[in-house]
Structures are given as C-alpha cells and as structure tokens.
Design a protein around this motif. Structure first.
Motif, PDB file in Angstrom:
ATOM      1  N   PHE A 103       0.828  -1.204   0.000  1.00  0.00           N
ATOM      2  CA  PHE A 103       0.000   0.000   0.000  1.00  0.00           C
ATOM      3  C   PHE A 103       0.864   1.256   0.000  1.00  0.00           C
ATOM      4  O   PHE A 103       0.651   2.175  -0.804  1.00  0.00           O
ATOM      5  N   PHE A 104       1.858   1.302   0.878  1.00  0.00           N
ATOM      6  CA  PHE A 104       2.717   2.487   0.942  1.00  0.00           C
ATOM      7  C   PHE A 104       3.542   2.647  -0.331  1.00  0.00           C
ATOM      8  O   PHE A 104       3.766   3.764  -0.793  1.00  0.00           O
ATOM      9  N   GLN A 105       3.976   1.525  -0.901  1.00  0.00           N
ATOM     10  CA  GLN A 105       4.737   1.614  -2.143  1.00  0.00           C
ATOM     11  C   GLN A 105       3.863   2.124  -3.284  1.00  0.00           C
ATOM     12  O   GLN A 105       4.310   2.912  -4.115  1.00  0.00           O
ATOM     13  N   SER A 106       2.621   1.675  -3.332  1.00  0.00           N
ATOM     14  CA  SER A 106       1.737   2.054  -4.433  1.00  0.00           C
ATOM     15  C   SER A 106       1.283   3.500  -4.355  1.00  0.00           C
ATOM     16  O   SER A 106       0.919   4.098  -5.374  1.00  0.00           O
ATOM     17  N   THR A 107       1.300   4.075  -3.158  1.00  0.00           N
ATOM     18  CA  THR A 107       0.885   5.472  -3.018  1.00  0.00           C
ATOM     19  C   THR A 107       2.041   6.449  -3.214  1.00  0.00           C
ATOM     20  O   THR A 107       1.851   7.656  -3.140  1.00  0.00           O
ATOM     21  N   GLY A 108       3.230   5.927  -3.459  1.00  0.00           N
ATOM     22  CA  GLY A 108       4.398   6.789  -3.643  1.00  0.00           C
ATOM     23  C   GLY A 108       5.025   7.253  -2.348  1.00  0.00           C
ATOM     24  O   GLY A 108       5.903   8.122  -2.358  1.00  0.00           O
ATOM     25  N   ASP A 109       4.593   6.690  -1.212  1.00  0.00           N
ATOM     26  CA  ASP A 109       5.138   7.049   0.098  1.00  0.00           C
ATOM     27  C   ASP A 109       5.874   5.863   0.710  1.00  0.00           C
ATOM     28  O   ASP A 109       5.693   5.526   1.879  1.00  0.00           O
ATOM     29  N   GLY A 110       6.685   5.197  -0.098  1.00  0.00           N
ATOM     30  CA  GLY A 110       7.385   4.013   0.384  1.00  0.00           C
ATOM     31  C   GLY A 110       8.267   4.268   1.585  1.00  0.00           C
ATOM     32  O   GLY A 110       8.427   3.400   2.450  1.00  0.00           O
ATOM     33  N   LYS A 111       8.828   5.468   1.683  1.00  0.00           N
ATOM     34  CA  LYS A 111       9.698   5.789   2.814  1.00  0.00           C
ATOM     35  C   LYS A 111       8.920   5.854   4.133  1.00  0.00           C
ATOM     36  O   LYS A 111       9.508   5.694   5.203  1.00  0.00           O
ATOM     37  N   LYS A 112       7.613   6.104   4.033  1.00  0.00           N
ATOM     38  CA  LYS A 112       6.817   6.190   5.254  1.00  0.00           C
ATOM     39  C   LYS A 112       6.601   4.824   5.899  1.00  0.00           C
ATOM     40  O   LYS A 112       6.206   4.744   7.060  1.00  0.00           O
ATOM     41  N   TRP A 113       6.817   3.765   5.147  1.00  0.00           N
ATOM     42  CA  TRP A 113       6.585   2.426   5.686  1.00  0.00           C
ATOM     43  C   TRP A 113       7.467   2.155   6.895  1.00  0.00           C
ATOM     44  O   TRP A 113       7.007   1.621   7.907  1.00  0.00           O
ATOM     45  N   THR A 114       8.740   2.516   6.809  1.00  0.00           N
ATOM     46  CA  THR A 114       9.641   2.273   7.937  1.00  0.00           C
ATOM     47  C   THR A 114       9.260   3.134   9.144  1.00  0.00           C
ATOM     48  O   THR A 114       9.362   2.691  10.282  1.00  0.00           O
ATOM     49  N   VAL A 115       8.826   4.368   8.875  1.00  0.00           N
ATOM     50  CA  VAL A 115       8.364   5.230   9.972  1.00  0.00           C
ATOM     51  C   VAL A 115       7.093   4.656  10.580  1.00  0.00           C
ATOM     52  O   VAL A 115       6.893   4.694  11.800  1.00  0.00           O
ATOM     53  N   PHE A 116       6.256   4.099   9.716  1.00  0.00           N
ATOM     54  CA  PHE A 116       4.986   3.533  10.185  1.00  0.00           C
ATOM     55  C   PHE A 116       5.225   2.369  11.143  1.00  0.00           C
ATOM     56  O   PHE A 116       4.692   2.345  12.252  1.00  0.00           O
ATOM     57  N   TYR A 117       6.030   1.380  10.725  1.00  0.00           N
ATOM     58  CA  TYR A 117       6.191   0.223  11.611  1.00  0.00           C
ATOM     59  C   TYR A 117       7.051   0.562  12.826  1.00  0.00           C
ATOM     60  O   TYR A 117       6.926  -0.056  13.883  1.00  0.00           O
ATOM     61  N   PHE A 118       7.923   1.588  12.710  1.00  0.00           N
ATOM     62  CA  PHE A 118       8.667   2.043  13.887  1.00  0.00           C
ATOM     63  C   PHE A 118       7.702   2.592  14.938  1.00  0.00           C
ATOM     64  O   PHE A 118       7.800   2.258  16.127  1.00  0.00           O
ATOM     65  N   THR A 119       6.748   3.429  14.503  1.00  0.00           N
ATOM     66  CA  THR A 119       5.787   4.023  15.431  1.00  0.00           C
ATOM     67  C   THR A 119       4.796   2.983  15.932  1.00  0.00           C
ATOM     68  O   THR A 119       4.436   2.986  17.118  1.00  0.00           O
ATOM     69  N   ALA A 120       4.365   2.088  15.048  1.00  0.00           N
ATOM     70  CA  ALA A 120       3.418   1.047  15.451  1.00  0.00           C
ATOM     71  C   ALA A 120       4.037   0.124  16.503  1.00  0.00           C
ATOM     72  O   ALA A 120       3.323  -0.401  17.367  1.00  0.00           O
ATOM     73  N   THR A 121       5.352  -0.068  16.448  1.00  0.00           N
ATOM     74  CA  THR A 121       6.024  -0.912  17.434  1.00  0.00           C
ATOM     75  C   THR A 121       5.810  -0.381  18.845  1.00  0.00           C
ATOM     76  O   THR A 121       5.595  -1.153  19.786  1.00  0.00           O
TER      77      THR A 121
END
Length: 203
Positions: A103-121
């Motif tokens: 989903f993050f890759q398809s929206t052009g915000d692939g870099k947010k994925w690492t921030v997302f799972y860091f915060t979700a942790t």
C-alpha cells in the motif's frame, strides 16, 4: 501458559538489553525515528509477543478447531485451540504487513513504511503488556469467563478505535496525506482483515 508468558518477557529483556543497547523503557518509548536503530528486529519481536499473548487470551473462547487444521501434522503435533489461534494470528499479521508495505509503495510514500512500523512498534509494545496482565488475570484469578468475553470485546474495540486515531493524528504523519488514501487504508487494511480474522476464529 506460564512458559509462554515467561518466554515473552525473555524476548523483551533480550530486545531491550541487546537490540536496543540497554535502553530503558522511557528512552525506548520516546526515542525518535532518526535516533533509533535496529527498528526491524524490535518490530518483529514485538509482533511475536503480541501474537503469542493474544493467542493465549482468545484461545479459551474458540468454539472448535476446524477439521482441516486439526488434521494437520506439524512436527508430529496436531494444533490445539492455542495452535489454531497462533497460526491464524501470525498469518493475519504477516498478510496485513505485506499488504501494508504494498500500500505504501503504491501510493508513492514508500519511505513512510519504515516510519509507520517504527511508530506502530511503540503502540503494540504497550498493548502487549496489557495483554500479559489480562492473561495472568484470566488464568490465575476466579473470574466469570462469559462476562469477561464481553469486557474483552469492549476493550479491544476501544483499542482498535484508539489505534485508528493514533495513526491518523500522530505527529510522524504515518498515513499518506491525501484523505482518500487514509480512508482506503482504514477500510481495506484495518477493518476488513479484522472482520476476516473474527470470522475465521469464531465461526
């Protein structure tokens, strides 16, 4: 059950002392993304603890293990209710995480994925301690399990709603900026998978 909880505590001790380099609880929770290291191992360990504790808690309410699961032979063992829950929860989070990455890759915000799972942790780390407390209360205190199921339902509903607001309004801007991507994420990667997991476990 006690061995599983002790194993979860050991995993967290290993994470805090080795992976997070002897960080204390406060430092771990308030650290910023750019100051953190070893985010992926911490996320994996936290996810494992969540899967184990959640499986321990809800396995007592599973009506039956489906025949196609009960007939499986995994290293010579047949899955019981806990095994069925654990397999279901692990597959649920693996598929959900994979779809989240796409989903993050398809929206052009692939870099947010690492921030997302860091915060979700951080969110799931706190939730896992609440689950450990619920497991101990459920197994070692005289409670009415039928009444507690309703309380669990309210508790997890509150956690789910709080998590959505946590993701939407977090200062790290976890979700894509456009509103329809936010709506798509909530519906397809939060609500729909949870309903499927509920149907798999309880119907």
């Amino acid at each position: 059950m006690i061995f599983i909880l002790l194993g979860c505590i050991f995993l967290y001790l290993f994470m805090m002392n080795v992976i997070e380099r002897e960080a204390n609880l406060r430092d771990f929770l308030v650290q910023k993304y750019f100051d953190a290291s070893n985010n992926l191992p911490s996320w994996v360990i936290t996810s494992c603890v969540i899967a184990l504790t959640l499986s321990v808690l809800i396995s007592q309410y599973i009506p039956t293990v489906p025949k196609y699961i009960a007939n499986l032979q995994i290293l010579g063992y047949q899955p019981n209710k806990f095994g069925f829950c654990f397999i279901s929860v692990v597959l649920f989070y693996m598929i959900k995480s994979g779809l989240g990455f796409l989903f993050f890759q398809s929206t052009g915000d692939g870099k947010k994925w690492t921030v997302f799972y860091f915060t979700a942790t951080k969110f799931y780390f706190i939730l896992s301690f609440l689950l450990i407390i619920l497991c101990v209360t459920h197994y070692y205190f005289p409670i009415d399990r039928n009444k507690m199921f309703l309380y669990y339902f309210y508790f997890f509903s509150f956690v789910f709603i709080f998590k959505l607001f946590f993701y939407l309004f977090h200062k790290n801007n976890l979700l894509p900026e456009k509103w329809y991507y936010k709506f798509l994420y909530i519906c397809t990667l939060q609500i729909a998978p949870l309903l499927l997991l509920w149907k798999l476990l309880f119907f």
